[in-house]
Write an enzyme that holds these catalytic residues in place. Sequence first.
Site, mmCIF file in Angstrom:
data_model
loop_
_atom_site.group_PDB
_atom_site.id
_atom_site.type_symbol
_atom_site.label_atom_id
_atom_site.label_comp_id
_atom_site.label_asym_id
_atom_site.label_seq_id
_atom_site.Cartn_x
_atom_site.Cartn_y
_atom_site.Cartn_z
ATOM 1 N N HIS A 65 -4.857 3.794 -9.059
ATOM 2 C CA HIS A 65 -3.701 4.691 -9.003
ATOM 3 C C HIS A 65 -3.899 5.792 -7.966
ATOM 4 O O HIS A 65 -2.926 6.257 -7.375
ATOM 5 C CB HIS A 65 -3.441 5.306 -10.383
ATOM 6 N N ASP A 73 -8.222 9.715 -2.188
ATOM 7 C CA ASP A 73 -8.582 11.116 -1.911
ATOM 8 C C ASP A 73 -8.673 11.961 -3.175
ATOM 9 O O ASP A 73 -8.674 13.196 -3.092
ATOM 10 C CB ASP A 73 -7.580 11.733 -0.939
ATOM 11 N N PRO A 160 2.660 -0.510 -8.879
ATOM 12 C CA PRO A 160 3.340 -1.674 -9.459
ATOM 13 C C PRO A 160 3.762 -1.436 -10.903
ATOM 14 O O PRO A 160 3.124 -0.674 -11.629
ATOM 15 C CB PRO A 160 2.285 -2.779 -9.360
ATOM 16 N N HIS A 190 -7.983 -6.593 -14.932
ATOM 17 C CA HIS A 190 -7.333 -6.586 -16.242
ATOM 18 C C HIS A 190 -8.155 -7.347 -17.281
ATOM 19 O O HIS A 190 -7.820 -7.320 -18.470
ATOM 20 C CB HIS A 190 -5.930 -7.199 -16.142
ATOM 21 N N ASP A 242 -7.142 -8.983 -22.144
ATOM 22 C CA ASP A 242 -7.851 -10.252 -22.265
ATOM 23 C C ASP A 242 -8.248 -10.406 -23.737
ATOM 24 O O ASP A 242 -9.195 -9.770 -24.195
ATOM 25 C CB ASP A 242 -9.098 -10.240 -21.375
#
Length: 322
Positions: A65, A73, A160, A190, A242
């Site tokens: 993110h 940064d 996304p 994920h 998962d």
Amino acid sequence: MSPQRFIFLANMFLLLLIAGCQAQLRVDYYRNTCPNVESIVRSAVEMKLQQTFVTAPATLRLFFHDCFVRGCDASVMLASRNNTSEKDNPINLSLAGDGFDTVIKAKAAVDRVPGCQNKVSCADILTMATRDTGGPSYAVELGRLDGRISTKASVRHHLPHAEFKLAQLSQMFASHGLNLTDLVALSGAHTIGFSHCSQFSKRIYNFKSRKSIDHTLNPAYAKQLQQVCPKNVDPRIAIDMDPITPRTFDNQYYKNLQQGKGLLASDQALFTHKGSRDIVNLFASDNTAFEKSFVSAITKLGRVGIKTGNQGEIRRDCTMVN
């Protein structure tokens, strides 16, 4: 100028920009200023992992993110008095606090070492911590500075969403110099991730009609999800992405996709769409191929929009500019 010519020039500019970022980063960046920084950060991350496993997926997601908005940064870590920074955007409100805490604790550990205080950026600490969360080991490129700007508005259209189709995902990743293999490989994170019922409830209730379930979802898996996520459930309930090996960084995520057990629509789209299915099948059958591609992709991600020179600083406190 023709549209084709414009796209060609834009892609060339992006490649030159990425090459420039790569040239400014190097593995031994802190050799003379804080030579043991990687072992210090690793120890801090391992200590945090012993406290809670959430550390691993939370740190990985925080890195992603951060890099996709204004580059890598640490701008996602900046706080604001009036809730107008990146972390205050609705899509970032679900970022687990353990990711932020991991970086803050690692920064404190680094700054306690004589000679290292205020020498290592929060952006680099986040990058190292991401590597140390239990996935494949790799050499981390370092030399990023911390950004001074963080706005809630800048997040919009840069991350996304759970219902994205492959074309939307590909376009977003390509804007950062990441190709289809990078997209599929990074999605493999994920394998240790978690999500909330609100992110996939449309797939198990009222998909296209009042009683329908997303046809790309394994029916038995859909029933399991309905049991743990009944209608009107607390939206904060966390579900493993998962269901087979939720605490192991492996290629099980791709095997799940082959069986229609991708939790989010954007996960399952990687197998449903023939453009990316072969990559999913490769990673499902070859864990080494997955890990190699993941290392390549996350290294490329770490080069996105880095700050150097007067573009940034080394923050004394990761949550505020100097």
